[in-house]
Motif scaffolding. Structure first.
Motif, PDB file in Angstrom:
ATOM      1  N   LEU A  66     -17.295   0.132 -12.966  1.00 18.84           N
ATOM      2  CA  LEU A  66     -18.187   0.364 -12.372  1.00 18.84           C
ATOM      3  C   LEU A  66     -19.650  -0.614 -11.980  1.00 18.84           C
ATOM      4  CD1 LEU A  66     -18.397   3.987 -14.146  1.00 18.84           C
ATOM      5  CD2 LEU A  66     -17.211   3.367 -12.272  1.00 18.84           C
ATOM      6  N   THR A  67     -20.046  -1.027 -10.901  1.00 21.81           N
ATOM      7  CA  THR A  67     -21.339  -1.823 -11.111  1.00 21.81           C
ATOM      8  C   THR A  67     -22.308  -0.526 -11.547  1.00 21.81           C
ATOM      9  OG1 THR A  67     -22.381  -0.830  -8.364  1.00 21.81           O
ATOM     10  CG2 THR A  67     -20.594  -2.281  -8.954  1.00 21.81           C
ATOM     11  N   VAL A  68     -23.772  -1.301 -11.399  1.00 16.06           N
ATOM     12  CA  VAL A  68     -24.414  -1.286 -12.301  1.00 16.06           C
ATOM     13  C   VAL A  68     -25.498  -0.319 -11.377  1.00 16.06           C
ATOM     14  CG1 VAL A  68     -24.864  -2.743 -14.257  1.00 16.06           C
ATOM     15  CG2 VAL A  68     -25.757  -3.669 -11.663  1.00 16.06           C
ATOM     16  N   ARG A  69     -25.504  -0.668  -9.844  1.00 12.30           N
ATOM     17  CA  ARG A  69     -26.083   0.031  -8.580  1.00 12.30           C
ATOM     18  C   ARG A  69     -25.271   1.585  -8.698  1.00 12.30           C
ATOM     19  NH1 ARG A  69     -27.326  -5.223  -5.146  1.00 12.30           N
ATOM     20  NH2 ARG A  69     -29.272  -5.813  -6.548  1.00 12.30           N
ATOM     21  N   GLY A  70     -24.420   2.332  -9.242  1.00  8.08           N
ATOM     22  CA  GLY A  70     -23.357   3.372  -9.013  1.00  8.08           C
ATOM     23  C   GLY A  70     -22.128   3.330  -7.996  1.00  8.08           C
ATOM     24  N   GLY A  71     -22.023   1.945  -8.030  1.00  4.67           N
ATOM     25  CA  GLY A  71     -20.819   2.012  -7.167  1.00  4.67           C
ATOM     26  C   GLY A  71     -19.423   1.567  -8.061  1.00  4.67           C
ATOM     27  N   THR A  72     -18.505   0.632  -7.705  1.00  2.75           N
ATOM     28  CA  THR A  72     -17.345   0.836  -7.724  1.00  2.75           C
ATOM     29  C   THR A  72     -16.540  -0.418  -7.348  1.00  2.75           C
ATOM     30  OG1 THR A  72     -16.876   2.730  -8.342  1.00  2.75           O
ATOM     31  CG2 THR A  72     -14.947   1.236  -8.732  1.00  2.75           C
ATOM     32  N   THR A  73     -16.192  -1.591  -7.953  1.00  8.85           N
ATOM     33  CA  THR A  73     -15.303  -2.945  -7.137  1.00  8.85           C
ATOM     34  C   THR A  73     -14.364  -2.986  -7.907  1.00  8.85           C
ATOM     35  OG1 THR A  73     -17.712  -3.813  -6.924  1.00  8.85           O
ATOM     36  CG2 THR A  73     -15.386  -5.031  -7.321  1.00  8.85           C
ATOM     37  N   VAL A  74     -13.383  -3.272  -7.341  1.00  5.94           N
ATOM     38  CA  VAL A  74     -12.062  -3.159  -7.209  1.00  5.94           C
ATOM     39  C   VAL A  74     -11.344  -4.121  -6.478  1.00  5.94           C
ATOM     40  CG1 VAL A  74      -9.255  -2.283  -7.031  1.00  5.94           C
ATOM     41  CG2 VAL A  74     -11.389  -0.553  -6.822  1.00  5.94           C
ATOM     42  N   LEU A  75     -10.938  -4.982  -7.712  1.00 11.10           N
ATOM     43  CA  LEU A  75     -10.270  -6.849  -7.476  1.00 11.10           C
ATOM     44  C   LEU A  75      -8.704  -6.417  -8.082  1.00 11.10           C
ATOM     45  CD1 LEU A  75     -10.834 -10.006  -7.816  1.00 11.10           C
ATOM     46  CD2 LEU A  75     -10.470  -9.434  -9.997  1.00 11.10           C
ATOM     47  N   LEU A  76      -8.431  -6.781  -7.047  1.00  8.72           N
ATOM     48  CA  LEU A  76      -6.945  -7.148  -6.907  1.00  8.72           C
ATOM     49  C   LEU A  76      -6.465  -8.516  -7.370  1.00  8.72           C
ATOM     50  CD1 LEU A  76      -3.638  -5.910  -6.486  1.00  8.72           C
ATOM     51  CD2 LEU A  76      -4.684  -5.472  -3.761  1.00  8.72           C
ATOM     52  N   VAL A  77      -5.200  -8.449  -7.439  1.00  4.23           N
ATOM     53  CA  VAL A  77      -4.679 -10.628  -7.340  1.00  4.23           C
ATOM     54  C   VAL A  77      -2.935  -9.990  -7.113  1.00  4.23           C
ATOM     55  CG1 VAL A  77      -4.738 -12.640  -8.254  1.00  4.23           C
ATOM     56  CG2 VAL A  77      -6.596 -10.910  -9.025  1.00  4.23           C
ATOM     57  N   LEU A  78      -2.616 -11.208  -6.727  1.00  7.54           N
ATOM     58  CA  LEU A  78      -1.478 -10.908  -6.645  1.00  7.54           C
ATOM     59  C   LEU A  78      -0.519 -12.695  -6.830  1.00  7.54           C
ATOM     60  CD1 LEU A  78      -1.471  -8.473  -3.128  1.00  7.54           C
ATOM     61  CD2 LEU A  78      -0.056  -7.545  -6.014  1.00  7.54           C
ATOM     62  N   LYS A  79       0.437 -12.190  -7.488  1.00  9.36           N
ATOM     63  CA  LYS A  79       1.097 -13.877  -7.385  1.00  9.36           C
ATOM     64  C   LYS A  79       2.416 -13.766  -6.821  1.00  9.36           C
ATOM     65  CE  LYS A  79       2.053 -17.594 -10.055  1.00  9.36           C
ATOM     66  NZ  LYS A  79       1.070 -17.992 -12.088  1.00  9.36           N
ATOM     67  N   GLY A  80       2.868 -14.643  -6.667  1.00 11.39           N
ATOM     68  CA  GLY A  80       4.459 -14.218  -6.394  1.00 11.39           C
ATOM     69  C   GLY A  80       5.657 -13.424  -4.900  1.00 11.39           C
ATOM     70  N   LEU A  81       4.309 -13.110  -4.034  1.00  9.07           N
ATOM     71  CA  LEU A  81       5.108 -12.323  -3.044  1.00  9.07           C
ATOM     72  C   LEU A  81       5.228 -13.503  -2.291  1.00  9.07           C
ATOM     73  CD1 LEU A  81       2.878 -10.539  -4.311  1.00  9.07           C
ATOM     74  CD2 LEU A  81       2.061  -8.974  -2.638  1.00  9.07           C
ATOM     75  N   GLN A  82       6.471 -12.904  -0.710  1.00 12.93           N
ATOM     76  CA  GLN A  82       5.739 -13.593   0.093  1.00 12.93           C
ATOM     77  C   GLN A  82       4.982 -14.271   0.833  1.00 12.93           C
ATOM     78  OE1 GLN A  82       8.074 -11.008   2.924  1.00 12.93           O
ATOM     79  NE2 GLN A  82       9.806 -11.300   2.386  1.00 12.93           N
ATOM     80  N   PRO A  83       5.283 -15.994   0.767  1.00  8.94           N
ATOM     81  CA  PRO A  83       4.023 -16.752   1.600  1.00  8.94           C
ATOM     82  C   PRO A  83       4.096 -16.475   3.133  1.00  8.94           C
ATOM     83  CG  PRO A  83       6.094 -18.441   1.098  1.00  8.94           C
ATOM     84  CD  PRO A  83       6.526 -16.982   1.106  1.00  8.94           C
ATOM     85  N   HIS A  84       2.012 -16.467   2.984  1.00 13.90           N
ATOM     86  CA  HIS A  84       1.927 -16.257   5.062  1.00 13.90           C
ATOM     87  C   HIS A  84       2.070 -14.601   5.479  1.00 13.90           C
ATOM     88  CE1 HIS A  84       0.592 -20.607   4.320  1.00 13.90           C
ATOM     89  NE2 HIS A  84       2.097 -21.098   4.165  1.00 13.90           N
ATOM     90  N   ARG A  85       2.063 -14.057   4.118  1.00 12.86           N
ATOM     91  CA  ARG A  85       1.905 -12.670   4.744  1.00 12.86           C
ATOM     92  C   ARG A  85       0.743 -11.682   4.278  1.00 12.86           C
ATOM     93  NH1 ARG A  85       4.055  -7.937   4.996  1.00 12.86           N
ATOM     94  NH2 ARG A  85       5.592  -6.986   5.461  1.00 12.86           N
ATOM     95  N   ALA A  86       0.795 -10.883   5.790  1.00 18.84           N
ATOM     96  CA  ALA A  86      -0.089  -9.791   5.699  1.00 18.84           C
ATOM     97  C   ALA A  86      -0.255  -8.654   5.009  1.00 18.84           C
ATOM     98  CB  ALA A  86      -0.782  -9.173   7.230  1.00 18.84           C
ATOM     99  N   TYR A  87      -0.405  -7.472   4.559  1.00 20.95           N
ATOM    100  CA  TYR A  87       0.072  -6.767   3.262  1.00 20.95           C
ATOM    101  C   TYR A  87      -1.455  -5.950   2.978  1.00 20.95           C
ATOM    102  CZ  TYR A  87       3.950  -9.554   1.134  1.00 20.95           C
ATOM    103  OH  TYR A  87       4.868 -10.214   0.649  1.00 20.95           O
ATOM    104  N   GLY A  88      -0.961  -5.074   3.458  1.00 22.46           N
ATOM    105  CA  GLY A  88      -1.930  -3.456   3.624  1.00 22.46           C
ATOM    106  C   GLY A  88      -2.248  -3.578   2.234  1.00 22.46           C
ATOM    107  N   ALA A  89      -3.524  -2.721   1.235  1.00 24.06           N
ATOM    108  CA  ALA A  89      -3.283  -2.003   0.039  1.00 24.06           C
ATOM    109  C   ALA A  89      -5.006  -1.216   0.151  1.00 24.06           C
ATOM    110  CB  ALA A  89      -3.491  -3.391  -0.799  1.00 24.06           C
ATOM    111  N   HIS A  90      -3.820  -0.319  -0.715  1.00 24.74           N
ATOM    112  CA  HIS A  90      -5.512   0.825  -0.774  1.00 24.74           C
ATOM    113  C   HIS A  90      -4.867   1.215  -2.046  1.00 24.74           C
ATOM    114  CE1 HIS A  90      -3.797   0.696   3.525  1.00 24.74           C
ATOM    115  NE2 HIS A  90      -4.318   1.132   3.810  1.00 24.74           N
TER     116      HIS A  90
END
Length: 181
Positions: A60-84
């Protein structure tokens, strides 16, 4: 260990300053595996290999919002993924995680109307992996989860579409990670 350091640093940065009020932090680090009742991160498709690592941090941010961080390791190289961010926990079937979490819920589900299915009303975390299968992204929205808590982040087969009639879609669900937002 490197992913935990990134997540911890992100939590401090996203809350504003070290002197701000304490923020609620949602955090999950896990390896993707086949579904079990105790699995934190589930893979449904070889495009997200078993053993690949994921870290999700929500702050939760101090300005009343939300920040979400996603870190991935070991997936297929040079590939697009959607995430929600999704409303339910991961399950044995890819659809078990339910629809995308929406701040203002579209009365028509599944939601493909850009008025609702957009990165201001949902949390979109599309990534593109590097040559080593590593990727990271973040999304900040100007709202916070209330009594309707989201419960997972789902990786999809492609980046998120934005056109009417397909807004918010990103192909099949490849993997899911449980997060207590």
């Amino acid at each position: 260990m490197k992913m935990l350091a990134v997540a911890a640093a992100a939590a401090l940065v996203f809350t504003g300053t070290a002197h701000a009020e304490p923020a609620k932090v949602a955090h999950t680090s896990a390896k993707f595996e086949s579904y079990s009742a105790t699995a934190k991160a589930v893979t449904y498709d070889a495009k997200v290999p078993a053993g690949a690592k994921v870290t999700v941090v929500g702050v939760l941010t101090v300005r009343g919002g939300t920040t979400v961080l996603l870190v991935l390791k070991g997936l297929q190289p040079h590939r697009a993924y959607g995430a929600h961010v999704h409303v339910k926990k991961c399950g044995a079937a890819p659809a078990d995680s339910g629809p995308h979490f929406q701040n203002v819920v579209d009365p028509v589900q599944p939601s493909v109307d850009p008025a609702y299915a957009n990165p201001r009303n949902e949390i979109w975390l599309d990534v593109h992996t590097d040559g080593n299968g590593f990727a990271h992204t973040q999304s900040t929205v100007d709202w916070q989860f209330t009594e309707r808590h989201a419960q997972s982040v789902v990786l999809h087969n492609e980046h998120t579409h934005t056109k009417p009639g397909e807004a918010g879609t990103a192909g099949p669900r490849l993997a899911c990670v449980n997060v207590d937002f």
